[in-house]
Design a protein around this motif. Structure first.
Motif, PDB file in Angstrom:
ATOM      1  N   SER A  98      -6.490   7.741   0.335  1.00  0.00           N
ATOM      2  CA  SER A  98      -7.047   6.516   0.911  1.00  0.00           C
ATOM      3  C   SER A  98      -6.461   5.267   0.267  1.00  0.00           C
ATOM      4  O   SER A  98      -6.537   4.174   0.830  1.00  0.00           O
ATOM      5  N   LEU A  99      -5.884   5.430  -0.919  1.00  0.00           N
ATOM      6  CA  LEU A  99      -5.258   4.303  -1.614  1.00  0.00           C
ATOM      7  C   LEU A  99      -3.828   4.068  -1.142  1.00  0.00           C
ATOM      8  O   LEU A  99      -3.239   3.027  -1.433  1.00  0.00           O
ATOM      9  N   ILE A 100      -3.267   5.056  -0.421  1.00  0.00           N
ATOM     10  CA  ILE A 100      -1.917   4.922   0.136  1.00  0.00           C
ATOM     11  C   ILE A 100      -2.078   4.423   1.572  1.00  0.00           C
ATOM     12  O   ILE A 100      -2.400   5.196   2.478  1.00  0.00           O
ATOM     13  N   LYS A 101      -1.864   3.141   1.780  1.00  0.00           N
ATOM     14  CA  LYS A 101      -2.175   2.516   3.055  1.00  0.00           C
ATOM     15  C   LYS A 101      -0.910   2.030   3.748  1.00  0.00           C
ATOM     16  O   LYS A 101      -0.102   1.334   3.153  1.00  0.00           O
ATOM     17  N   PHE A 102      -0.790   2.405   5.013  1.00  0.00           N
ATOM     18  CA  PHE A 102       0.319   1.931   5.825  1.00  0.00           C
ATOM     19  C   PHE A 102      -0.014   0.592   6.483  1.00  0.00           C
ATOM     20  O   PHE A 102       0.881  -0.158   6.852  1.00  0.00           O
ATOM     21  N   ALA A 103      -1.300   0.324   6.652  1.00  0.00           N
ATOM     22  CA  ALA A 103      -1.765  -0.948   7.206  1.00  0.00           C
ATOM     23  C   ALA A 103      -3.165  -1.198   6.675  1.00  0.00           C
ATOM     24  O   ALA A 103      -3.955  -0.260   6.528  1.00  0.00           O
ATOM     25  N   ASN A 104      -3.467  -2.443   6.359  1.00  0.00           N
ATOM     26  CA  ASN A 104      -4.755  -2.803   5.793  1.00  0.00           C
ATOM     27  C   ASN A 104      -5.305  -4.011   6.547  1.00  0.00           C
ATOM     28  O   ASN A 104      -4.733  -5.094   6.488  1.00  0.00           O
ATOM     29  N   LEU A 105      -6.397  -3.831   7.274  1.00  0.00           N
ATOM     30  CA  LEU A 105      -6.931  -4.898   8.103  1.00  0.00           C
ATOM     31  C   LEU A 105      -7.785  -5.858   7.287  1.00  0.00           C
ATOM     32  O   LEU A 105      -8.422  -5.452   6.302  1.00  0.00           O
ATOM     33  N   PRO A 106      -7.830  -7.138   7.676  1.00  0.00           N
ATOM     34  CA  PRO A 106      -8.488  -8.163   6.861  1.00  0.00           C
ATOM     35  C   PRO A 106      -9.998  -8.000   6.718  1.00  0.00           C
ATOM     36  O   PRO A 106     -10.570  -8.375   5.699  1.00  0.00           O
ATOM     37  N   MET A 107     -10.672  -7.437   7.732  1.00  0.00           N
ATOM     38  CA  MET A 107     -12.119  -7.296   7.679  1.00  0.00           C
ATOM     39  C   MET A 107     -12.544  -5.860   7.387  1.00  0.00           C
ATOM     40  O   MET A 107     -13.653  -5.439   7.699  1.00  0.00           O
ATOM     41  N   GLY A 108     -11.684  -5.113   6.758  1.00  0.00           N
ATOM     42  CA  GLY A 108     -11.985  -3.726   6.436  1.00  0.00           C
ATOM     43  C   GLY A 108     -11.322  -2.772   7.405  1.00  0.00           C
ATOM     44  O   GLY A 108     -11.080  -3.100   8.563  1.00  0.00           O
ATOM     45  N   GLY A 109     -11.044  -1.568   6.912  1.00  0.00           N
ATOM     46  CA  GLY A 109     -10.351  -0.574   7.718  1.00  0.00           C
ATOM     47  C   GLY A 109      -8.868  -0.552   7.416  1.00  0.00           C
ATOM     48  O   GLY A 109      -8.258  -1.603   7.214  1.00  0.00           O
ATOM     49  N   SER A 110      -8.306   0.648   7.365  1.00  0.00           N
ATOM     50  CA  SER A 110      -6.880   0.774   7.062  1.00  0.00           C
ATOM     51  C   SER A 110      -6.351   2.092   7.598  1.00  0.00           C
ATOM     52  O   SER A 110      -7.098   3.046   7.819  1.00  0.00           O
ATOM     53  N   VAL A 111      -5.037   2.129   7.811  1.00  0.00           N
ATOM     54  CA  VAL A 111      -4.349   3.360   8.186  1.00  0.00           C
ATOM     55  C   VAL A 111      -3.851   3.995   6.899  1.00  0.00           C
ATOM     56  O   VAL A 111      -3.000   3.436   6.215  1.00  0.00           O
ATOM     57  N   THR A 112      -4.402   5.152   6.546  1.00  0.00           N
ATOM     58  CA  THR A 112      -4.087   5.767   5.266  1.00  0.00           C
ATOM     59  C   THR A 112      -3.264   7.038   5.455  1.00  0.00           C
ATOM     60  O   THR A 112      -2.996   7.476   6.584  1.00  0.00           O
ATOM     61  N   LEU A 113      -2.895   7.634   4.337  1.00  0.00           N
ATOM     62  CA  LEU A 113      -2.107   8.863   4.354  1.00  0.00           C
ATOM     63  C   LEU A 113      -3.028  10.067   4.564  1.00  0.00           C
ATOM     64  O   LEU A 113      -3.360  10.794   3.619  1.00  0.00           O
ATOM     65  N   LEU A 114      -3.519  10.243   5.790  1.00  0.00           N
ATOM     66  CA  LEU A 114      -4.290  11.429   6.187  1.00  0.00           C
ATOM     67  C   LEU A 114      -5.561  11.626   5.368  1.00  0.00           C
ATOM     68  O   LEU A 114      -6.057  12.754   5.237  1.00  0.00           O
ATOM     69  N   SER A 115      -6.134  10.532   4.839  1.00  0.00           N
ATOM     70  CA  SER A 115      -7.272  10.694   3.925  1.00  0.00           C
ATOM     71  C   SER A 115      -8.484  11.341   4.600  1.00  0.00           C
ATOM     72  O   SER A 115      -9.195  12.135   3.974  1.00  0.00           O
ATOM     73  N   MET A 116      -8.732  11.026   5.870  1.00  0.00           N
ATOM     74  CA  MET A 116      -9.911  11.600   6.538  1.00  0.00           C
ATOM     75  C   MET A 116      -9.802  13.112   6.690  1.00  0.00           C
ATOM     76  O   MET A 116     -10.825  13.816   6.727  1.00  0.00           O
ATOM     77  N   LEU A 117      -8.590  13.620   6.768  1.00  0.00           N
ATOM     78  CA  LEU A 117      -8.388  15.054   6.961  1.00  0.00           C
ATOM     79  C   LEU A 117      -9.056  15.867   5.860  1.00  0.00           C
ATOM     80  O   LEU A 117      -9.688  16.895   6.129  1.00  0.00           O
ATOM     81  N   PHE A 118      -8.931  15.420   4.617  1.00  0.00           N
ATOM     82  CA  PHE A 118      -9.452  16.209   3.493  1.00  0.00           C
ATOM     83  C   PHE A 118     -10.975  16.296   3.524  1.00  0.00           C
ATOM     84  O   PHE A 118     -11.554  17.307   3.111  1.00  0.00           O
ATOM     85  N   ILE A 119     -11.641  15.247   4.017  1.00  0.00           N
ATOM     86  CA  ILE A 119     -13.093  15.301   4.143  1.00  0.00           C
ATOM     87  C   ILE A 119     -13.484  16.181   5.325  1.00  0.00           C
ATOM     88  O   ILE A 119     -14.441  16.954   5.256  1.00  0.00           O
ATOM     89  N   VAL A 120     -12.742  16.083   6.404  1.00  0.00           N
ATOM     90  CA  VAL A 120     -12.979  16.942   7.567  1.00  0.00           C
ATOM     91  C   VAL A 120     -12.835  18.415   7.183  1.00  0.00           C
ATOM     92  O   VAL A 120     -13.579  19.278   7.668  1.00  0.00           O
TER      93      VAL A 120
END
Length: 227
Positions: free
Chosen positions: A71-93
Motif C-alpha cells: 500500500s506504500l508503493i503507489k502509482f497514483a495518489n489522489l488529493p482527497m484520499g485513495g491511491s492506486v497501489t501495488l496490488l495491496s488489496m489482493l493480500f487482504i482478499v
C-alpha cells in the motif's frame, strides 16, 4: 477528546483533525484485540465450529504485512484520499479466500484500522468509520467465495465492490462539497472512487489470471489450509 485529537497543520482542509500518539495507541490496541478475537472466538458454520489456528493467524498476519508494504508503493495518489497501489488489496482478499468470511472480515477491519493509523487524519468519527473499518473490512467479503470455482477472482471483485460501495457513500455524505460546481455529489463520488479502485482492480485481476501466478496462489492456499 482533546487528549486524543488535535488540529493538524497542512491537513486536507478546515475541520480535519489528526489522532495524537495516545489515540494511535488506543487504535493499535483495538487492532490487536480484533486479531486476537479472530484467533480465539468460534462461530457455527454448517453446524461445525471453526477456529483460527496458529498457522492461520501467521498466514493472516503475513498477508496484512505484505498488504501494508504494497500500500506504500503507489502509482497514483489522489488529493482527497485513495491511491492506486501495488496490488495491496489482493493480500487482504486472500485471507477471506483462504479462511472464509468470518476470519476475512475480522482481519480486513483490523487492516482498515492499520491503514488509518499510517495517516490518521479525518473529519468526523462517522467518516473515519466508513472510510476505514467499513470500506477495508468489505475486502473480507471474498470469504463468501472461498469454496467456489474461480473463487479468488469472484471474491476479489466482491471485496473491491464492497470497498467501492462504502467509499462512494463517504464521498457523497462527507466530501460532496468538493464536487465541481454543477456536478451532483453522487456522480462526483462514483467517478472519484472509480478513478483509483478500477485501475488497481483491473491490474490485479490481470495478474492473478496469469497461469503461473494462479498456480502459485493455489499452492499458497494449500499451505495456508494445512493443519
Amino acid at each position: 477528546m482533546n487528549n486524543f485529537f488535535a488540529t493538524p497543520e497542512g491537513a486536507w482542509g478546515d475541520g480535519s483533525v489528526r489522532v495524537t500518539a495516545a489515540g494511535v495507541l488506543i487504535i493499535a490496541a483495538l487492532i490487536l484485540i480484533l486479531l486476537v478475537a479472530a484467533a480465539v472466538l468460534r462461530h457455527k458454520n454448517d453446524a461445525k465450529k471453526v477456529t483460527l489456528t496458529t498457522r492461520q493467524l501467521v498466514f493472516s498476519a503475513a498477508a496484512i504485512a505484505l498488504a501494508t508494504v504494497c500500500s506504500l508503493i503507489k502509482f497514483a495518489n489522489l488529493p482527497m484520499g485513495g491511491s492506486v497501489t501495488l496490488l495491496s488489496m489482493l493480500f487482504i482478499v486472500l485471507i477471506g479466500y483462504w479462511y472464509g468470511p468470518y476470519v476475512g472480515i475480522m482481519t480486513a477491519v483490523a487492516y482498515g484500522l492499520l491503514q488509518f493509523v499510517t495517516e490518521p487524519i479525518f473529519y468526523t468519527l462517522p467518516q473515519m468509520f466508513i472510510d476505514y473499518p467499513c470500506a477495508f473490512g468489505a475486502l473480507g467479503l471474498s470469504g463468501f467465495f472461498s469454496g467456489k470455482k474461480h473463487g479468488l477472482q469472484l471474491g476479489y471483485l466482491a471485496g473491491v465492490l464492497g470497498r467501492y460501495f462504502f467509499s462512494v457513500i463517504s464521498g457523497v455524505v462527507f466530501f460532496g462539497a468538493y464536487a465541481p460546481e454543477g456536478m451532483p455529489a453522487l456522480r462526483y463520488s462514483l467517478g472519484y472512487n472509480a478513478s483509483y479502485l478500477v485501475p488497481e482492480a483491473v491490474l490485479t485481476l490481470a495478474v492473478i489470471c496469469i497461469p503461473p501466478v494462479a498456480h502459485a496462489l493455489a499452492e499458497v492456499k494449500k499451505q495456508a489450509l494445512t493443519a
